[in-house]
Design a protein around this motif. Structure first.
Motif, mmCIF file in Angstrom:
data_model
loop_
_atom_site.group_PDB
_atom_site.id
_atom_site.type_symbol
_atom_site.label_atom_id
_atom_site.label_comp_id
_atom_site.label_asym_id
_atom_site.label_seq_id
_atom_site.Cartn_x
_atom_site.Cartn_y
_atom_site.Cartn_z
ATOM 1 N N GLY A 144 0.811 -1.198 0.000
ATOM 2 C CA GLY A 144 0.000 0.000 0.000
ATOM 3 C C GLY A 144 0.853 1.260 0.000
ATOM 4 N N GLY A 145 0.191 2.404 -0.179
ATOM 5 C CA GLY A 145 0.911 3.667 -0.160
ATOM 6 C C GLY A 145 0.060 4.811 -0.606
ATOM 7 N N LEU A 146 0.700 5.969 -0.742
ATOM 8 C CA LEU A 146 0.040 7.190 -1.205
ATOM 9 C C LEU A 146 0.448 7.419 -2.658
ATOM 10 C CD1 LEU A 146 -1.482 9.873 -0.838
ATOM 11 C CD2 LEU A 146 0.633 10.835 0.091
ATOM 12 N N VAL A 147 -0.544 7.459 -3.544
ATOM 13 C CA VAL A 147 -0.267 7.631 -4.964
ATOM 14 C C VAL A 147 -1.225 8.648 -5.555
ATOM 15 C CG1 VAL A 147 0.641 5.295 -5.252
ATOM 16 C CG2 VAL A 147 -1.796 5.746 -5.624
ATOM 17 N N GLN A 148 -0.888 9.115 -6.752
ATOM 18 C CA GLN A 148 -1.774 10.035 -7.451
ATOM 19 C C GLN A 148 -2.759 9.262 -8.318
ATOM 20 O OE1 GLN A 148 0.831 12.811 -9.533
ATOM 21 N NE2 GLN A 148 0.598 14.287 -7.866
ATOM 22 N N ALA A 149 -3.852 9.874 -8.612
ATOM 23 C CA ALA A 149 -4.860 9.255 -9.465
ATOM 24 C C ALA A 149 -4.265 8.920 -10.827
ATOM 25 C CB ALA A 149 -6.050 10.183 -9.626
ATOM 26 N N GLY A 150 -4.664 7.757 -11.330
ATOM 27 C CA GLY A 150 -4.221 7.336 -12.649
ATOM 28 C C GLY A 150 -3.045 6.380 -12.657
ATOM 29 N N VAL A 151 -2.351 6.300 -11.546
ATOM 30 C CA VAL A 151 -1.188 5.417 -11.524
ATOM 31 C C VAL A 151 -1.592 4.009 -11.081
ATOM 32 C CG1 VAL A 151 0.301 7.368 -11.027
ATOM 33 C CG2 VAL A 151 -0.531 5.933 -9.148
ATOM 34 N N SER A 152 -0.596 3.118 -11.053
ATOM 35 C CA SER A 152 -0.835 1.728 -10.677
ATOM 36 C C SER A 152 -0.148 1.392 -9.358
ATOM 37 C CB SER A 152 -0.313 0.790 -11.770
ATOM 38 O OG SER A 152 -0.968 1.020 -12.992
ATOM 39 N N LEU A 153 -0.668 0.367 -8.719
ATOM 40 C CA LEU A 153 -0.097 -0.114 -7.465
ATOM 41 C C LEU A 153 -0.371 -1.607 -7.394
ATOM 42 C CD1 LEU A 153 1.290 1.416 -5.098
ATOM 43 C CD2 LEU A 153 -0.920 1.408 -3.930
ATOM 44 N N TYR A 211 -1.874 -11.573 -5.195
ATOM 45 C CA TYR A 211 -1.610 -10.204 -5.619
ATOM 46 C C TYR A 211 -2.895 -9.509 -6.029
ATOM 47 C CZ TYR A 211 3.053 -12.272 -6.081
ATOM 48 O OH TYR A 211 4.225 -12.936 -5.845
ATOM 49 N N LEU A 212 -2.864 -8.193 -5.925
ATOM 50 C CA LEU A 212 -3.929 -7.371 -6.490
ATOM 51 C C LEU A 212 -3.253 -6.242 -7.263
ATOM 52 C CD1 LEU A 212 -7.013 -6.957 -6.671
ATOM 53 C CD2 LEU A 212 -6.780 -5.282 -4.823
ATOM 54 N N GLN A 213 -3.289 -6.355 -8.577
ATOM 55 C CA GLN A 213 -2.751 -5.309 -9.441
ATOM 56 C C GLN A 213 -3.841 -4.274 -9.658
ATOM 57 O OE1 GLN A 213 0.412 -4.904 -10.810
ATOM 58 N NE2 GLN A 213 -0.362 -2.922 -11.513
ATOM 59 N N MET A 214 -3.562 -3.047 -9.272
ATOM 60 C CA MET A 214 -4.558 -1.977 -9.358
ATOM 61 C C MET A 214 -4.060 -0.927 -10.341
ATOM 62 S SD MET A 214 -5.566 -1.637 -5.318
ATOM 63 C CE MET A 214 -3.981 -0.961 -4.869
ATOM 64 N N ASN A 215 -4.783 -0.775 -11.432
ATOM 65 C CA ASN A 215 -4.427 0.195 -12.457
ATOM 66 C C ASN A 215 -5.451 1.319 -12.501
ATOM 67 O OD1 ASN A 215 -2.266 -1.484 -13.198
ATOM 68 N ND2 ASN A 215 -3.507 -2.561 -14.719
ATOM 69 N N SER A 216 -5.062 2.426 -13.078
ATOM 70 C CA SER A 216 -5.965 3.576 -13.229
ATOM 71 C C SER A 216 -6.662 3.909 -11.917
ATOM 72 C CB SER A 216 -6.996 3.281 -14.325
ATOM 73 O OG SER A 216 -6.376 2.984 -15.547
ATOM 74 N N LEU A 217 -5.894 4.046 -10.888
ATOM 75 C CA LEU A 217 -6.461 4.279 -9.565
ATOM 76 C C LEU A 217 -7.216 5.606 -9.502
ATOM 77 C CD1 LEU A 217 -3.575 2.878 -7.384
ATOM 78 C CD2 LEU A 217 -5.964 2.162 -7.255
ATOM 79 N N LYS A 218 -8.279 5.595 -8.723
ATOM 80 C CA LYS A 218 -9.135 6.761 -8.552
ATOM 81 C C LYS A 218 -9.170 7.142 -7.065
ATOM 82 C CE LYS A 218 -12.217 4.996 -12.163
ATOM 83 N NZ LYS A 218 -13.619 4.610 -12.486
ATOM 84 N N PRO A 219 -9.477 8.380 -6.747
ATOM 85 C CA PRO A 219 -9.571 8.767 -5.331
ATOM 86 C C PRO A 219 -10.567 7.896 -4.556
ATOM 87 C CG PRO A 219 -9.479 10.717 -6.698
ATOM 88 C CD PRO A 219 -9.590 9.552 -7.640
ATOM 89 N N GLU A 220 -11.624 7.447 -5.217
ATOM 90 C CA GLU A 220 -12.603 6.605 -4.529
ATOM 91 C C GLU A 220 -12.094 5.200 -4.227
ATOM 92 O OE1 GLU A 220 -13.030 8.378 -7.349
ATOM 93 O OE2 GLU A 220 -14.348 7.311 -8.774
ATOM 94 N N THR A 258 -3.677 -3.069 4.567
ATOM 95 C CA THR A 258 -2.664 -2.128 4.094
ATOM 96 C C THR A 258 -3.379 -0.916 3.509
ATOM 97 O OG1 THR A 258 -0.678 -1.858 2.718
ATOM 98 C CG2 THR A 258 -2.440 -3.224 1.813
ATOM 99 N N GLN A 259 -2.916 0.269 3.863
ATOM 100 C CA GLN A 259 -3.592 1.499 3.468
ATOM 101 C C GLN A 259 -3.218 1.891 2.042
ATOM 102 O OE1 GLN A 259 -5.782 3.705 5.321
ATOM 103 N NE2 GLN A 259 -6.005 4.609 3.274
ATOM 104 N N VAL A 260 -4.236 2.196 1.255
ATOM 105 C CA VAL A 260 -4.048 2.760 -0.086
ATOM 106 C C VAL A 260 -4.752 4.105 -0.119
ATOM 107 C CG1 VAL A 260 -4.574 2.523 -2.536
ATOM 108 C CG2 VAL A 260 -3.870 0.518 -1.208
ATOM 109 N N THR A 261 -4.000 5.141 -0.436
ATOM 110 C CA THR A 261 -4.551 6.484 -0.530
ATOM 111 C C THR A 261 -4.260 7.040 -1.911
ATOM 112 O OG1 THR A 261 -4.165 6.856 1.833
ATOM 113 C CG2 THR A 261 -4.592 8.792 0.473
ATOM 114 N N VAL A 262 -5.326 7.449 -2.606
ATOM 115 C CA VAL A 262 -5.200 7.968 -3.963
ATOM 116 C C VAL A 262 -5.596 9.435 -3.948
ATOM 117 C CG1 VAL A 262 -5.833 7.680 -6.370
ATOM 118 C CG2 VAL A 262 -5.793 5.691 -4.848
ATOM 119 N N SER A 263 -4.653 10.289 -4.295
ATOM 120 C CA SER A 263 -4.929 11.723 -4.309
ATOM 121 C C SER A 263 -5.337 12.159 -5.710
ATOM 122 C CB SER A 263 -3.701 12.502 -3.850
ATOM 123 O OG SER A 263 -2.625 12.288 -4.746
ATOM 124 N N SER A 264 -6.156 13.196 -5.750
ATOM 125 C CA SER A 264 -6.649 13.678 -7.052
ATOM 126 C C SER A 264 -5.720 14.712 -7.648
ATOM 127 C CB SER A 264 -8.039 14.263 -6.884
ATOM 128 O OG SER A 264 -8.010 15.302 -5.938
#
Length: 124
Positions: free
Chosen positions: A9-18, A80-89, A118-124
């Motif tokens: 987990g982590g802090l990422v910007q919208a649109g990226v992958s984790l 695993y959980l591949q998360m693409n195109s992450l959104k703030p929601e 694990t914390q996932v935070t998506v900023s806009s």
């Protein structure tokens, strides 16, 4: 007893992958269906994705379908959980869970083993 440990987990910007990982140290995942849930502040824990013990069958919540991919490596006892195109929601604590229940199981009561999240935070 199955102990699950999430990471990635982590802090990422919208649109990226984790990519999140869930491991079971010293324990095999064999025979268990595995899933990811998430819980946002003030909301109930919700189903995200599920994978069969062989990895041949997957199921997703509509909100993540086409963006998230669940997979597993039984030799490494890791899911695993591949998360693409992450959104703030998508911001939430993500939990890994294990179950022996066959078929589509999307409620928390279907799973007897849980990780600490694990914390996932998506900023806009």
């Amino acid at each position: 007893q199955v102990q699950l440990v999430e990471s990635g987990g982590g802090l990422v910007q919208a649109g990226v992958s984790l990519r999140l990982s869930c491991a079971a140290p010293g324990r095999t995942f064999s025979g268990y269906f595995m899933a990811w849930f998430r819980q946002a502040p003030g909301k109930e824990r919700e189903f995200v994705a599920r994978i069969s013990w062989s990895g041949g069958s997957t199921y997703y919540a509509d909100s993540v379908k086409g963006r998230f991919t669940i997979s597993r490596d039984n030799a490494k006892n890791t899911v695993y959980l591949q998360m693409n195109s992450l959104k703030p929601e998508d911001t939430a604590v993500y939990y890994c869970a294990a179950s022996r229940i066959i078929g589509v199981a999307t409620t928390t009561r279907d799973y007897g083993y849980w990780g600490q999240g694990t914390q996932v935070t998506v900023s806009s």
